[in-house]
Write an enzyme that holds these catalytic residues in place. Structure first.
Site, mmCIF file in Angstrom:
data_model
loop_
_atom_site.group_PDB
_atom_site.id
_atom_site.type_symbol
_atom_site.label_atom_id
_atom_site.label_comp_id
_atom_site.label_asym_id
_atom_site.label_seq_id
_atom_site.Cartn_x
_atom_site.Cartn_y
_atom_site.Cartn_z
ATOM 1 N N GLU A 67 52.056 -82.579 -13.432
ATOM 2 C CA GLU A 67 50.873 -81.719 -13.229
ATOM 3 C C GLU A 67 49.647 -82.405 -13.814
ATOM 4 O O GLU A 67 48.516 -82.059 -13.500
ATOM 5 C CB GLU A 67 51.061 -80.364 -13.954
ATOM 6 C CG GLU A 67 52.122 -79.479 -13.356
ATOM 7 C CD GLU A 67 52.486 -78.309 -14.287
ATOM 8 O OE1 GLU A 67 51.761 -78.050 -15.275
ATOM 9 O OE2 GLU A 67 53.521 -77.667 -14.021
ATOM 10 N N ASP A 127 63.612 -86.411 -27.757
ATOM 11 C CA ASP A 127 64.689 -86.550 -28.738
ATOM 12 C C ASP A 127 66.014 -86.029 -28.172
ATOM 13 O O ASP A 127 66.042 -84.975 -27.514
ATOM 14 C CB ASP A 127 64.289 -85.737 -29.971
ATOM 15 C CG ASP A 127 65.197 -85.974 -31.140
ATOM 16 O OD1 ASP A 127 65.183 -87.090 -31.659
ATOM 17 O OD2 ASP A 127 65.921 -85.033 -31.540
HETATM 18 C C1 NOJ Z 1 67.386 -88.515 -32.916
HETATM 19 C C2 NOJ Z 1 66.249 -88.930 -33.799
HETATM 20 O O1 NOJ Z 1 65.831 -90.209 -33.439
HETATM 21 C C3 NOJ Z 1 66.754 -88.824 -35.217
HETATM 22 O O2 NOJ Z 1 65.896 -89.416 -36.155
HETATM 23 C C4 NOJ Z 1 66.995 -87.386 -35.527
HETATM 24 O O3 NOJ Z 1 67.556 -87.278 -36.816
HETATM 25 C C5 NOJ Z 1 67.933 -86.753 -34.501
HETATM 26 N N1 NOJ Z 1 67.652 -87.124 -33.158
HETATM 27 C C6 NOJ Z 1 67.884 -85.258 -34.575
HETATM 28 O O4 NOJ Z 1 66.655 -84.793 -34.105
#
Ligand code: NOJ
Length: 568
Positions: A266, A210
């Site tokens: 790993e 993310d």
């Molecule tokens: C990107 C994610 O895809 C989204 O859904 C989220 O709200 C934000 N990052 C924050 O984690």
């Protein structure tokens, strides 16, 4: 033709795979509380297998206050009770593996929930031993009343948040309840890398990262330079009138990509992969893969989300991705996810275009990511802002309604509920998403659920679902389509209407070639197949036809038809 000859047995599995994204809250509810859950997903795994998808990526189902529906984690090692238990999670992973599929888990490394025990400790006192797990600064002088610098969050507005208890400000790249971790603290890095190892031990075959491009910020906290750009674009993640020079795509994040990759490597039996959610121009994103392919295995390339549905535009997109991601790098093709408008919006809600897009996505060189429900051709689902569950809806409330369709066309969704409606399985109660006696579903059903559902489309030879399945099956058994090189072809007909390319697979024992012709128009387009080498034995597969036909002479492409001419 490209000179690299690709041998599938030498290609790692994740380069050849296809990925289906499940948003756990919205896929299948077994317990009857109106919220999707892990047991519900297990019940539906046979569908995903039947469709022909090879890997499943799950948006986070870890413990969380659910203020951003799992992207705000309060315990990385536990499963949120509304989704099930750790035992359900292990069963899910086992059941996926038992079907010969792979699992990708979503790792939110950049931040935690503000309810995470680390943050509760961290904010409690300046001298707490967890203080440096997050990024705390004094406000600007003379009274500390202004944020430490001019940095804006990814959503606009200052990303600094004042905390009266300790009279300092903490940094959050996204929403205020998602404080960023401080990776300059070795304890944080070690703890997060161990968490990654934990899930790889548990059987994750891949990890989606993310907002990976936000992990490191400038250590000196220098102001970001100003810019004239108001709205961020796929090529330029800045916006809000500043360049995100010190807050995104920091050089230290590129170095961290390689460190993380070493951890993932790993685990090599079977090999694993990481795919980064990163934003920027293709040439910059390539840098995340490392100078010798030793960084992130894949990065999402979101430019596809803004590419007009035209032959020339798709030709240029593939050309760009091919030159930015040549072997051993590998592009990705994404047309929707849990943050973006449904892909049908950009296709003018035209089912014929959706069938063509499926053909393109499954035949081009790159890993296709398909968001649940897009295989049914679900359209944009307008939902009221007043009752929105997505925290972004409130944040972007100031945007006048008339501007929303324009933003959607640019790939920006300000109320993400609209792409998260419950999966429609059949035309009955709750569309089969929840048991009939469930009180109600967490988000309203999609208005098309009665007709655009899995049961209705499964048996329909002309449905979008059937086209996806046809093309996934074809890709699954074709080395050329799953593992071959790609060469752009001069279109045999009108280049503004027909987009064509060749995939070539070759190893010591065999050679397989596929030519793909995509008719991006509502007119019939003749193509001449006689010049194709070895065309006598070739078979022609169409996204509109069940069985292949002999590929001889001339073929008239029907409107929005895509064909694959295969030889082996
Ligand atoms: C990107 C994610 O895809 C989204 O859904 C989220 O709200 C934000 N990052 C924050 O984690």
């Amino acid at each position: 033709m490209s000179s690299t000859k690709v041998v599938r047995s030498e290609l790692p599995w994740w380069k050849c795979t296809t990925v289906y994204q499940i948003y756990p809250r919205s896929f299948s509810d077994q317990t009857g509380d109106g919220i999707g859950d892990l047991p519900g997903i297990i019940d539906r795994l046979d569908y995903v297998k039947w469709l022909g998808m090879e890997t499943i990526w799950f948006s986070p189902f870890f413990e969380s206050p659910q203020a951003d529906f799992g992207y705000d984690i309060s315990d990385h090692f536990g499963v949120a009770p509304e989704y099930g238990s750790l035992e359900d999670c292990r069963r899910l992973i086992d059941e996926i593996h038992a079907r010969g599929m792979k699992v990708v888990l979503d790792m939110v490394l950049n931040h935690t929930s503000d309810q995470h025990p680390w943050f509760l400790e961290s904010r409690s006192a300046r001298h707490n031993s967890y203080r440096d797990f997050y990024i705390w600064r004094d406000g600007r002088k003379p009274y500390g009343a202004a944020p430490p610098n001019n940095w804006r969050s990814m959503l606009g507005g200052s990303g600094w948040h004042y905390d009266a208890q300790t009279d300092q400000w903490y940094w959050a790249s996204f929403l205020p309840f998602q404080p960023d971790l401080n990776y300059r603290n070795p304890r944080v890095k070690r703890a997060m890398l161990d968490m990654v190892r934990h899930w790889l031990h548990e059987g994750a075959d891949g990890l989606r990262l993310d907002i990976f491009n936000a992990i490191y910020k400038d250590a000196a906290f220098a102001d970001n330079p100003r810019s004239f750009r108001a709205v961020p674009s796929e090529d330029n993640p800045g916006g809000f009138f500043q360049r995100a020079l010190h807050t995104q795509n920091h050089p230290d994040t590129f170095a961290f990509a390689r460190e993380l990759r070493a951890v993932v490597d790993e685990f090599d039996d079977p090999s694993r992969f990481i795919v980064g959610e990163v934003f920027g121009a293709s040439d910059l994103l390539r840098e995340y893969c490392g100078p010798s392919g030793d960084g992130l295995n894949l990065v999402f390339l979101f430019k596809s989300l803004r590419t007009p549905f035209r032959a020339r535009a798709f030709h240029n997109l593939v050309d760009e991705f091919e030159s930015a991601f040549p072997e051993p790098l590998h592009p990705t093709y994404v047309f929707g996810n849990h943050d973006r408008p449904r892909q049908m919006e950009r296709l003018g809600n035209d089912l014929a275009r959706a069938r063509l897009l499926a053909t393109f996505q499954m035949t081009v060189r790159g890993v296709p990511f398909i968001y649940y429900g897009d295989e049914l051709g679900l359209s944009h689902h307008e939902m009221p802002r007043d009752s929105a569950r997505d925290p972004l809806a409130e944040r972007f409330r100031f945007i006048p309604k008339f501007m929303l369709p324009t933003l959607r066309r640019r790939g920006i969704l300000t109320n993400r509920d609209e792409c998260r409606s419950p999966m429609p399985w059949h035309g009955g109660e709750h569309a089969g998403f929840a048991p009939p006696d469930a009180p109600k579903t967490w988000l309203p059903l999609h208005p098309q659920s009665a007709v655009m559902n899995v049961a209705a489309q499964r048996e329909d030879p002309n449905s979008v679902l059937t086209s996806y399945r046809r093309m996934l099956q074809l890709r699954g058994r074709s080395l050329a389509l799953s593992a071959g090189d790609l060469e752009l072809l001069d279109p045999p007909a009108n280049p503004n209407k027909v987009f064509a390319y060749r995939r070539l697979y070759e190893d010591a024992d065999r050679q397989e070639t596929a030519e793909i012709f995509l008719n991006f128009s509502k007119r019939e387009m003749p193509i001449d197949l006689r010049h194709l080498p070895g065309s006598a034995e070739a078979r022609l597969y169409s996204n509109l036809r069940d069985a292949p036909v002999a590929a001889k002479g001339r073929h008239v492409l029907r409107p929005w038809e895509g064909v694959v001419v295969l030889r082996d």
